[in-house]
Design a protein around this motif. Structure first.
Motif, PDB file in Angstrom:
ATOM      1  N   TYR A  35      34.393  32.132  28.415  1.00  0.00           N
ATOM      2  CA  TYR A  35      34.840  32.321  29.796  1.00  0.00           C
ATOM      3  C   TYR A  35      35.162  33.800  30.009  1.00  0.00           C
ATOM      4  CZ  TYR A  35      35.383  27.256  29.425  1.00  0.00           C
ATOM      5  OH  TYR A  35      35.156  25.916  29.210  1.00  0.00           O
ATOM      6  N   PHE A  36      34.507  34.396  30.999  1.00  0.00           N
ATOM      7  CA  PHE A  36      34.699  35.819  31.280  1.00  0.00           C
ATOM      8  C   PHE A  36      35.237  35.997  32.706  1.00  0.00           C
ATOM      9  CE2 PHE A  36      31.492  35.594  27.977  1.00  0.00           C
ATOM     10  CZ  PHE A  36      31.936  36.561  27.073  1.00  0.00           C
ATOM     11  N   PHE A  37      36.312  36.782  32.823  1.00  0.00           N
ATOM     12  CA  PHE A  37      36.934  37.036  34.115  1.00  0.00           C
ATOM     13  C   PHE A  37      36.292  38.254  34.775  1.00  0.00           C
ATOM     14  CE2 PHE A  37      41.137  35.118  32.372  1.00  0.00           C
ATOM     15  CZ  PHE A  37      40.595  33.845  32.486  1.00  0.00           C
ATOM     16  N   PRO A  38      36.395  38.380  36.095  1.00  0.00           N
ATOM     17  CA  PRO A  38      35.780  39.518  36.802  1.00  0.00           C
ATOM     18  C   PRO A  38      36.402  40.857  36.407  1.00  0.00           C
ATOM     19  CG  PRO A  38      36.367  37.764  38.331  1.00  0.00           C
ATOM     20  CD  PRO A  38      37.019  37.433  37.028  1.00  0.00           C
ATOM     21  N   THR A  39      35.588  41.887  36.462  1.00  0.00           N
ATOM     22  CA  THR A  39      36.104  43.245  36.262  1.00  0.00           C
ATOM     23  C   THR A  39      36.965  43.658  37.449  1.00  0.00           C
ATOM     24  OG1 THR A  39      34.099  43.794  35.046  1.00  0.00           O
ATOM     25  CG2 THR A  39      35.451  45.638  35.792  1.00  0.00           C
ATOM     26  N   LYS A  40      36.494  43.284  38.639  1.00  0.00           N
ATOM     27  CA  LYS A  40      37.251  43.567  39.858  1.00  0.00           C
ATOM     28  C   LYS A  40      37.239  42.317  40.723  1.00  0.00           C
ATOM     29  CE  LYS A  40      38.069  47.107  43.327  1.00  0.00           C
ATOM     30  NZ  LYS A  40      37.694  48.445  43.818  1.00  0.00           N
ATOM     31  N   LEU A  41      38.389  42.015  41.305  1.00  0.00           N
ATOM     32  CA  LEU A  41      38.511  40.836  42.154  1.00  0.00           C
ATOM     33  C   LEU A  41      39.328  41.197  43.388  1.00  0.00           C
ATOM     34  CD1 LEU A  41      38.163  37.792  42.690  1.00  0.00           C
ATOM     35  CD2 LEU A  41      40.222  37.401  41.296  1.00  0.00           C
ATOM     36  N   GLU A  42      38.719  41.046  44.545  1.00  0.00           N
ATOM     37  CA  GLU A  42      39.407  41.297  45.815  1.00  0.00           C
ATOM     38  C   GLU A  42      39.413  40.009  46.609  1.00  0.00           C
ATOM     39  OE1 GLU A  42      38.743  44.693  48.065  1.00  0.00           O
ATOM     40  OE2 GLU A  42      38.477  46.047  46.374  1.00  0.00           O
ATOM     41  N   MET A  43      40.589  39.620  47.071  1.00  0.00           N
ATOM     42  CA  MET A  43      40.750  38.394  47.852  1.00  0.00           C
ATOM     43  C   MET A  43      41.457  38.716  49.165  1.00  0.00           C
ATOM     44  SD  MET A  43      41.827  35.721  44.821  1.00  0.00           S
ATOM     45  CE  MET A  43      43.044  36.794  44.066  1.00  0.00           C
ATOM     46  N   ASN A  44      40.952  38.151  50.233  1.00  0.00           N
ATOM     47  CA  ASN A  44      41.553  38.312  51.555  1.00  0.00           C
ATOM     48  C   ASN A  44      41.722  36.933  52.174  1.00  0.00           C
ATOM     49  OD1 ASN A  44      41.490  41.422  52.271  1.00  0.00           O
ATOM     50  ND2 ASN A  44      39.563  40.944  51.236  1.00  0.00           N
ATOM     51  N   ALA A  45      42.914  36.660  52.657  1.00  0.00           N
ATOM     52  CA  ALA A  45      43.196  35.357  53.255  1.00  0.00           C
ATOM     53  C   ALA A  45      43.892  35.541  54.594  1.00  0.00           C
ATOM     54  CB  ALA A  45      44.054  34.514  52.319  1.00  0.00           C
TER      55      ALA A  45
END
Length: 453
Positions: free
Chosen positions: A102-112
């Motif tokens: 399982y590999f997590f993202p290098t960059k993660l942007e979330m907008n809600a």
């Protein structure tokens, strides 16, 4: 027999000790209705909680997002020796095992963007919401070097992307990931042990079909975008699995309660129109890795976000006020006892009992009125009603205006004192201790010249 009854009655009327014993017994008796009142408060609070939970379940539970996560299967091998009677015929068998990385993202942007609203069921109210959530980011090249796996044992063509969420019911559109300009749909996948969290929140899995091998980040980073709409309740939380995670939540809700391990960075997050909260979490800020092999861990404890629950503490305040019922009854009886001792007016035990029952009625009035109004109004109405009732009743007993007015003023001061303690949190014990010390001092001063013989 009549002489004995008259003798006992005269002893009750004339003996201070008898009156004190009688008052003590009445106070103990009145603890019974007080305990029933506390049970009633707990029952109403549990009823409210069950109604709110029912509304939330029908609308959609809280949103907790864990993902997106790159899931890559790989093979490992173990050797098993097959023995025989003839040692020369012993052989070694190679056993293949399928595992997942399982590999997590290098960059993660979330907008809600969250738009809460109130839902009512009878006298109970809860907050629910509809939200638009977008996620975008990138993956770097998956690194298997830490477990020494050969490239031919990695099943690149069976790679998928997973998202775990607590609220499948609330999703209102088909969830699609655009991964390096290729679109893949998420499908729900059953997990036998999906309830792997330590509390009531369980995570369900969404997973894509196999990705095309050419979209994987072998040489350059792979980029993704995900958008979906969801209905929810209570709160929204995210787990910061990106090496750099940025989260922005915008809402028109004016009573924001930010929760979790991380707080928003911007100081101007709350305005008259709602809030716009921004978080930034780096991998150095959280104690977990960017990749996992064989087992995907439970990282719920590192989630953060916003709670939209409507703060309803009427039952809690009512319960706290009921805990002072013993004090109110004892002090009120003590005032009547001192007045009786000073003025030589006879007060019958039945009259003490009526006064005590009137004091317990304060709490039933408080609970019932606070369910339809705010706690302050309920406290005022219940307090004023009981004070007027006891004052008028004491006027018929004491036959003067001076003592009933004093009793009314004393009860007003006592209820005000208790209300102040209920509102306080950090200083409740200090103020309560000082107040009780002052009350004791006044009673000691007032009783200093009483002839106890």
């Amino acid at each position: 027999m009549n002489k004995q009854q008259n003798k006992f009655g005269n002893w009750l009327k004339t003996s201070l000790t008898a009156r004190m014993l009688m008052i003590g017994v009445l106070i103990i008796v009145l603890l019974i209705p007080l305990s029933y009142i506390e049970s009633l408060i707990n029952e109403r609070a549990n009823r409210q909680e069950s109604i709110v939970q029912e509304i939330n379940e029908k609308w959609g539970n809280e949103i907790l997002l864990y993902g997106p996560i790159l899931k890559i299967p790989y093979k490992t091998y173990t050797e098993k020796i097959i023995t025989s009677i003839d040692v020369k015929n012993n052989r070694t068998e190679k056993i293949e095992h399928l595992n997942y990385a399982y590999f997590f993202p290098t960059k993660l942007e979330m907008n809600a963007t969250i738009n809460p609203e109130e839902k009512k069921r009878g006298i109970y109210t809860t907050s629910v919401y509809k939200g638009e959530i977008s996620m975008n980011g990138s993956y770097g090249k998956p690194d298997f070097s830490s477990i020494d796996i050969e490239n031919e044992d990695i099943l690149w063509d069976k790679t998928t992307i997973i998202i775990k969420t607590s609220n499948l019911k609330g999703i209102n559109n088909q969830v699609i990931i655009n991964f390096n300009n290729h679109k893949f749909s998420f499908l729900p996948k059953y997990e036998e042990n999906n309830n792997n969290l330590s509390d009531e929140v369980s995570l369900n899995k969404l997973e894509t079909n196999y990705l095309n091998k050419e979209v994987l980040p072998f040489t350059n980073d792979s980029y993704f975008t995900i958008k979906f709409n969801s209905s929810g309740s209570k709160q929204i939380r995210m787990i910061p699995i990106g090496k750099e995670t940025n989260l922005t939540i915008t809402s028109n809700w004016k009573t924001a309660n930010f929760i979790g391990n991380f707080l928003p960075l911007n100081s101007d997050k709350i305005s008259e129109n709602g809030f716009n909260a921004i978080w930034k979490v780096l991998h150095i800020n959280r104690p977990f890795s960017q990749e996992y092999f064989k087992i995907l861990p439970n990282l719920k404890e590192y989630a953060f976000g916003v709670n939209f629950m409507i703060p309803v503490d009427e039952y809690q305040k009512s319960e706290r006020s009921a805990k002072y019922g013993f004090l109110v009854i004892s002090l009120t009886f003590l005032i009547f006892f001192l007045i009786q001792s000073i003025s030589k007016i006879i007060i019958h035990p039945f009259q003490y009992l009526m006064i005590g029952l009137a004091l317990t009625m304060f709490y039933t009035l408080l609970i019932s009125i606070s369910e339809h109004s705010n706690f302050l109004k309920a406290y005022l109405i219940a307090g004023v009603s009981v004070i007027i009732l006891i004052t008028l009743y004491s006027k018929s007993i004491l036959k003067t205006f001076k003592f009933p007015l004093f009793i009314g003023a004393s009860l007003s001061a006592l209820y005000t004192f208790i209300f102040v303690i209920i509102q306080l949190e950090n200083y409740a014990l200090l103020v309560g201790s000082l107040g009780l010390f002052l009350i004791l001092s006044i009673i000691m001063y007032a009783s200093r010249k009483i002839d106890w013989d």
